[in-house]
Design a protein around this motif. Structure first.
Motif, PDB file in Angstrom:
ATOM      1  N   HIS A 115      -4.934   1.197   7.382  1.00 17.02           N
ATOM      2  CA  HIS A 115      -6.101   0.268   8.097  1.00 17.02           C
ATOM      3  C   HIS A 115      -5.482  -0.655   9.055  1.00 17.02           C
ATOM      4  O   HIS A 115      -4.351  -0.958   9.036  1.00 17.02           O
ATOM      5  N   GLU A 116      -6.399  -0.668  10.256  1.00 18.74           N
ATOM      6  CA  GLU A 116      -5.743  -1.639  11.342  1.00 18.74           C
ATOM      7  C   GLU A 116      -6.923  -2.519  12.204  1.00 18.74           C
ATOM      8  O   GLU A 116      -8.086  -1.673  11.978  1.00 18.74           O
ATOM      9  N   ASN A 117      -6.491  -3.522  12.856  1.00 16.40           N
ATOM     10  CA  ASN A 117      -7.305  -4.021  13.981  1.00 16.40           C
ATOM     11  C   ASN A 117      -6.604  -4.426  14.825  1.00 16.40           C
ATOM     12  O   ASN A 117      -5.419  -4.356  14.689  1.00 16.40           O
ATOM     13  N   GLU A 118      -6.807  -5.157  15.857  1.00 14.63           N
ATOM     14  CA  GLU A 118      -5.874  -5.415  16.917  1.00 14.63           C
ATOM     15  C   GLU A 118      -4.710  -6.617  16.445  1.00 14.63           C
ATOM     16  O   GLU A 118      -3.779  -6.774  16.880  1.00 14.63           O
ATOM     17  N   HIS A 119      -5.065  -7.445  15.358  1.00 14.44           N
ATOM     18  CA  HIS A 119      -4.350  -8.483  14.626  1.00 14.44           C
ATOM     19  C   HIS A 119      -3.521  -8.256  13.456  1.00 14.44           C
ATOM     20  O   HIS A 119      -2.460  -8.775  13.065  1.00 14.44           O
ATOM     21  N   TRP A 120      -3.606  -6.919  13.010  1.00 12.90           N
ATOM     22  CA  TRP A 120      -2.918  -6.641  11.637  1.00 12.90           C
ATOM     23  C   TRP A 120      -2.887  -5.091  11.331  1.00 12.90           C
ATOM     24  O   TRP A 120      -3.922  -4.470  12.001  1.00 12.90           O
ATOM     25  N   ALA A 121      -2.073  -4.536  10.638  1.00  9.40           N
ATOM     26  CA  ALA A 121      -2.105  -3.138  10.361  1.00  9.40           C
ATOM     27  C   ALA A 121      -1.815  -3.188   8.850  1.00  9.40           C
ATOM     28  O   ALA A 121      -0.777  -4.145   8.282  1.00  9.40           O
ATOM     29  N   LEU A 122      -2.219  -2.330   8.028  1.00 11.81           N
ATOM     30  CA  LEU A 122      -1.940  -2.207   6.556  1.00 11.81           C
ATOM     31  C   LEU A 122      -1.690  -0.710   6.311  1.00 11.81           C
ATOM     32  O   LEU A 122      -2.761   0.114   6.462  1.00 11.81           O
ATOM     33  N   LEU A 123      -0.431  -0.299   5.927  1.00 10.63           N
ATOM     34  CA  LEU A 123      -0.096   0.866   5.339  1.00 10.63           C
ATOM     35  C   LEU A 123      -0.119   0.707   3.774  1.00 10.63           C
ATOM     36  O   LEU A 123       0.816   0.223   3.085  1.00 10.63           O
ATOM     37  N   ARG A 124      -0.825   1.390   2.972  1.00 11.38           N
ATOM     38  CA  ARG A 124      -0.780   1.729   1.535  1.00 11.38           C
ATOM     39  C   ARG A 124      -0.263   2.845   1.160  1.00 11.38           C
ATOM     40  O   ARG A 124      -0.743   3.755   1.344  1.00 11.38           O
ATOM     41  N   ILE A 125       0.827   2.567   0.422  1.00  7.65           N
ATOM     42  CA  ILE A 125       1.573   3.752  -0.039  1.00  7.65           C
ATOM     43  C   ILE A 125       1.730   3.832  -1.734  1.00  7.65           C
ATOM     44  O   ILE A 125       2.417   2.853  -2.099  1.00  7.65           O
ATOM     45  N   ALA A 126       1.412   4.803  -2.475  1.00  7.57           N
ATOM     46  CA  ALA A 126       1.084   4.778  -3.702  1.00  7.57           C
ATOM     47  C   ALA A 126       2.384   5.726  -4.422  1.00  7.57           C
ATOM     48  O   ALA A 126       2.678   6.826  -3.750  1.00  7.57           O
ATOM     49  N   GLU A 127       2.702   5.371  -5.354  1.00  4.00           N
ATOM     50  CA  GLU A 127       3.690   6.330  -6.285  1.00  4.00           C
ATOM     51  C   GLU A 127       3.608   6.205  -7.651  1.00  4.00           C
ATOM     52  O   GLU A 127       2.649   5.280  -8.322  1.00  4.00           O
ATOM     53  N   TYR A 128       4.122   6.956  -8.529  1.00  5.99           N
ATOM     54  CA  TYR A 128       3.992   6.917 -10.135  1.00  5.99           C
ATOM     55  C   TYR A 128       5.519   6.742 -10.586  1.00  5.99           C
ATOM     56  O   TYR A 128       6.460   7.527 -10.255  1.00  5.99           O
ATOM     57  N   ASP A 129       5.377   5.570 -11.433  1.00  9.04           N
ATOM     58  CA  ASP A 129       6.639   5.276 -12.111  1.00  9.04           C
ATOM     59  C   ASP A 129       6.549   5.924 -13.414  1.00  9.04           C
ATOM     60  O   ASP A 129       5.928   5.395 -14.474  1.00  9.04           O
ATOM     61  N   ARG A 130       7.288   7.218 -13.367  1.00 13.87           N
ATOM     62  CA  ARG A 130       7.348   8.072 -14.781  1.00 13.87           C
ATOM     63  C   ARG A 130       7.630   7.217 -15.990  1.00 13.87           C
ATOM     64  O   ARG A 130       7.159   7.097 -17.236  1.00 13.87           O
ATOM     65  N   SER A 131       8.811   6.564 -15.740  1.00 13.14           N
ATOM     66  CA  SER A 131       9.535   5.878 -16.947  1.00 13.14           C
ATOM     67  C   SER A 131       8.681   4.816 -17.636  1.00 13.14           C
ATOM     68  O   SER A 131       8.720   4.640 -18.926  1.00 13.14           O
ATOM     69  N   ASN A 132       7.867   4.177 -16.847  1.00 13.53           N
ATOM     70  CA  ASN A 132       6.849   2.936 -17.365  1.00 13.53           C
ATOM     71  C   ASN A 132       5.414   3.565 -17.588  1.00 13.53           C
ATOM     72  O   ASN A 132       4.667   2.888 -17.907  1.00 13.53           O
ATOM     73  N   ASP A 133       5.143   4.599 -17.006  1.00 10.37           N
ATOM     74  CA  ASP A 133       3.825   5.336 -17.050  1.00 10.37           C
ATOM     75  C   ASP A 133       2.992   4.389 -16.100  1.00 10.37           C
ATOM     76  O   ASP A 133       1.694   4.015 -16.895  1.00 10.37           O
ATOM     77  N   ILE A 134       3.254   3.802 -14.914  1.00 11.64           N
ATOM     78  CA  ILE A 134       2.332   2.988 -14.278  1.00 11.64           C
ATOM     79  C   ILE A 134       2.441   3.443 -12.773  1.00 11.64           C
ATOM     80  O   ILE A 134       3.223   4.143 -12.278  1.00 11.64           O
ATOM     81  N   GLY A 135       1.299   3.156 -12.168  1.00 14.37           N
ATOM     82  CA  GLY A 135       1.364   3.409 -10.732  1.00 14.37           C
ATOM     83  C   GLY A 135       1.463   2.273  -9.861  1.00 14.37           C
ATOM     84  O   GLY A 135       1.273   1.115 -10.281  1.00 14.37           O
ATOM     85  N   ILE A 136       2.103   2.485  -8.815  1.00 11.85           N
ATOM     86  CA  ILE A 136       2.759   1.315  -7.938  1.00 11.85           C
ATOM     87  C   ILE A 136       1.868   1.623  -6.597  1.00 11.85           C
ATOM     88  O   ILE A 136       2.169   2.809  -6.099  1.00 11.85           O
ATOM     89  N   GLU A 137       1.455   0.548  -6.016  1.00  6.08           N
ATOM     90  CA  GLU A 137       0.954   0.734  -4.925  1.00  6.08           C
ATOM     91  C   GLU A 137       1.763  -0.313  -3.881  1.00  6.08           C
ATOM     92  O   GLU A 137       1.575  -1.662  -4.011  1.00  6.08           O
TER      93      GLU A 137
END
Ligand SMILES: C[S@@+](CC[C@H](N)C(=O)[O-])C[C@H]1O[C@@H](n2cnc3c(N)ncnc32)[C@H](O)[C@@H]1O
Length: 246
Positions: A156-178
């Motif tokens: 997501h972005e506009n002229e004053h900010w930008a956001l990159l969201r990257i998700a992963e899966y932490d298998r050892s704790n069975d949780i999603g991290i973004e």
């Protein structure tokens, strides 16, 4: 690194507004059809559901763990009373009166990272509902976190900010991290910062059992996107309605 929503709070409504509005209208129509007078929104975020309920003359209460989200919610709702709009954990917050509907929208419950916390939370919700009360919430599924999160990206972005969201899966704790990677233009320079958001989920059967053990008399579940049957290898989000009386 910042706490979740420390930065996101200021941009949350810009990025998620249309999805929030749609869900909030759906909840208002349930409330109207069922003659509801009061609501408590757990993980209320920027308070737009509370604002809508307040506008429709319903008693509205809410809490959120993030002080930054509550700051925005206070502006959106014009509620200043800390008992009505509170910086507090959903597993412990009790509004000053019992309510007809409790809600927890848009993955808020998935921030509770283990089954013990979900159990504690369901007991808390049960304790703040009127005898005819109901609990409406949605959660992302284990299938979503395990199979769809790894490698998922959003920008997501506009002229004053930008956001990159990257998700992963932490298998050892069975949780999603973004990871929320922010670039924000401030005082003539671009500043970089990061937030870590973690999501856990439970099997739908476990969620149902925990709700019934907490005292709810019946529980309905549907695929939140299709409104139809849930498929364990397809459904990414589940919509739940739990009733205190059958
Ligand atoms: C995805 S946002 C959803 C906000 C809002 N319900 C909506 O529909 O837009 C998740 C919210 O849950 C809040 N949250 C996370 N863990 C919480 C907890 N333990 N108690 C209360 N709020 C929590 C976050 O601060 C955030 O505002």
């Amino acid at each position: 690194m910042k706490l979740p929503y420390n930065i996101f709070a200021a941009y949350y409504d810009t990025i998620t507004r249309s999805a929030q509005d749609e869900r909030n209208k759906m909840i208002l129509s349930i409330a109207k059809n069922e003659g509801v007078n009061s609501i408590c929104d757990f993980g209320c975020g920027t308070g737009l559901l509370m604002k809508l309920f307040k506008k429709n003359n319903l008693n509205t209460f809410g809490c959120d763990l993030s002080d930054k989200m509550i700051e925005i919610a206070k502006i959106n709702t014009l509620i200043q009373d800390d008992r009505i709009l509170s910086v507090e954990d959903m597993t412990t917050y009790k509004p000053p009166q019992l309510v007809d509907i409790a809600t927890c929208n848009y993955d808020s419950i998935n921030y509770l990272l283990n089954e013990k916390l979900w159990k504690k939370y369901f007991l808390n919700v049960y304790s703040i509902l009127n005898d005819n009360g109901q609990f409406i919430f949605d959660f992302v599924t284990l299938y979503d976190i395990r199979k769809c999160w790894p490698g998922y990206k959003q920008y997501h972005e506009n002229e004053h900010w930008a956001l990159l969201r990257i998700a992963e899966y932490d298998r050892s704790n069975d949780i999603g991290i973004e990871w929320f990677n922010w670039h924000i233009y401030q005082d003539g320079v671009w500043i970089q910062d990061t937030e870590k958001h973690q999501h856990a989920s439970l099997e739908k059967e476990t969620v149902r059992d925990l709700l019934l053990s907490a005292g709810f008399a019946s529980v309905d579940m549907t695929d939140a996107d299709s409104g139809a049957e849930i498929f364990d290898n397809e459904t990414t989000r589940i919509e739940v309605r739990a009733y205190k009386k059958g």
